[in-house]
Design an enzyme around this catalytic site. Structure first.
Site, mmCIF file in Angstrom:
data_model
loop_
_atom_site.group_PDB
_atom_site.id
_atom_site.type_symbol
_atom_site.label_atom_id
_atom_site.label_comp_id
_atom_site.label_asym_id
_atom_site.label_seq_id
_atom_site.Cartn_x
_atom_site.Cartn_y
_atom_site.Cartn_z
ATOM 1 N N ASP A 265 0.113 5.071 -2.802
ATOM 2 C CA ASP A 265 0.258 3.897 -3.668
ATOM 3 C C ASP A 265 -0.272 4.145 -5.078
ATOM 4 O O ASP A 265 0.221 3.563 -6.054
ATOM 5 C CB ASP A 265 -0.496 2.691 -3.092
ATOM 6 C CG ASP A 265 -0.337 2.510 -1.603
ATOM 7 O OD1 ASP A 265 -0.301 3.517 -0.876
ATOM 8 O OD2 ASP A 265 -0.297 1.350 -1.147
ATOM 9 N N ASP B 165 -6.480 0.029 -7.460
ATOM 10 C CA ASP B 165 -5.289 -0.778 -7.722
ATOM 11 C C ASP B 165 -5.390 -1.624 -8.989
ATOM 12 O O ASP B 165 -4.633 -2.585 -9.162
ATOM 13 C CB ASP B 165 -4.988 -1.676 -6.529
ATOM 14 C CG ASP B 165 -4.265 -0.923 -5.420
ATOM 15 O OD1 ASP B 165 -3.460 -0.028 -5.740
ATOM 16 O OD2 ASP B 165 -4.511 -1.223 -4.233
#
Length: 382
Positions: free
Chosen positions: A162, A100
């Site tokens: 994601d 991320d």
């Protein structure tokens, strides 16, 4: 173009909502300058500056850059720069970083570099891009999501939907360095996502377990949705927005086609709930759990799709985006000066963190409204 006509038709809503965003955020930008917020408690932003590895830490500063670019208000810039400084603690132990890093730095340091030309911001973003590229499993053809284990299971071969939103930092790095290896990694991961995460009907698997040696899909996991085989709405929005961004960066038609496929599925599901997304589109009817953040993210992606398709295709995407944003503003936004957050009713996952303000809800809501006002600044793009 139909897109421009539809924007003009909804100009009052767009302008009034932007005015409320600016009025509220110009206060909280100063009030929360030394924080990295995630949510609010009793209306006050919390602070995660002591945990620089948290995946959501880039959204507060990223939100400040969106507001600064659109208004020129130096208070937004000061807070964005302070957020970058606070995030530098994460570089003290890069072994704790994960996939991320795009969320964490591209909309923060990447935006800073684009708007200010600061070489330190460029360097931060390049470190983050290189960290993400280092997670690529060449034998498997994917980017590993996390380190270590998850609930006692080795996650060496795990990927999640994601990560499509982290790929833009790799496209940027290829352009910035003149090195196409970053783009090759991003496209390999996007192609794996089409194959293993996106289902035939446009819904998706949140988490996929692969054989680390071959890349073969060996299992799917429920992740943050209701169960295995269900459809976590925020996962759908990550895929929707992520694929249209990959299309814009690469012009590969398969990414546009996939973004449209997911968009049609998403639109058909929110149309049944007054354009307010449920946490999971395949969960039981009761209890009713919403996730406002899924709507804000999807709206951003739908706007970008509308910009990329021929005029005769634009209507469903821009119309749905504005319907979602209007529904969110009417039902779930707080303009109370005693509440630091804006978009309420976000949900972390089906089993916890239900109906709370979450910082990325504010970020994507503001990004969507800024787009509709005509801003050409998109932190996820080149």
């Amino acid at each position: 173009m139909f897109y421009e006509k539809y924007i003009s038709k909804n100009k009052t809503f767009i302008d009034e909502t932007w005015k409320k965003l600016d009025e509220k955020l110009s206060r909280t930008a100063v009030k929360s300058r030394d924080k990295i917020p995630y949510t609010t408690k009793d209306g006050v932003h919390d602070d995660h500056s002591g945990n620089p590895f948290m995946w959501t830490n880039g959204f507060w500063g990223g939100l400040m850059w969106i507001m600064y670019e659109a208004t020129g208000n130096e208070e937004y810039k000061k807070t964005a720069l302070r957020s970058e400084e606070l995030m530098d603690k994460a570089f003290a132990d890069v072994s704790k970083l994960h996939h991320d890093v795009g969320f964490m730095w591209h909309i923060l340091s990447g935006a800073s570099y684009r708007l200010t030309g600061d070489p330190a911001s460029r360097n931060r973003n390049l470190i983050a891009a290189m960290t993400l590229a280092s997670r690529y499993k060449e034998n498997g053809g994917y980017i590993r999501a996390w380190n270590g284990t998850w609930f006692g299971r080795d996650n060496d071969g795990w990927t999640i939907i994601d990560c499509m939103m982290n790929l833009p930092i790799l496209y940027w790095a290829s352009k910035e360095l003149g090195d196409d290896r970053f783009t090759q990694i991003a496209m390999a991961h996007a192609d794996m996502t089409i194959r293993d995460h996106v289902r035939d009907d446009g819904s998706m698997n949140h988490i996929v377990a692969h054989d680390p040696a071959t890349g073969e899909m060996i299992d799917t996991l429920g992740g943050q949705g209701y169960a295995v085989g269900s459809t976590w709405s925020r996962g759908a929005s990550w895929g929707l927005y992520g694929f249209i961004l990959s299309y814009i960066h690469t012009t590969e038609k398969r990414y546009l086609d996939t973004a449209k496929q997911i968009a049609h599925y998403f639109i058909s599901n929110v149309a049944d709930t007054d354009y307010l997304p449920l946490v999971d589109f395949r969960a039981p009817e009761e209890p009713v759990y919403y996730d406002s953040t899924a709507g804000a993210i999807a709206a951003c992606g739908l706007i970008e799709i509308a910009k990329q398709v021929p005029e005769h295709e634009q209507r469903p995407y821009i119309a749905a985006a504005i319907k979602i944003l209007k529904a969110l503003e009417e039902k779930f936004c707080s303009w109370d000066e005693n509440e630091d957050s804006i978009l309420q009713m976000g949900t972390e996952m089906y089993t916890r963190g239900i109906h709370k303000p979450i910082i990325y809800g504010d970020y994507f809501f503001a990004e969507a409204i800024a787009k509709l006002r005509g801003s050409e600044f998109n932190p996820w793009l080149k």
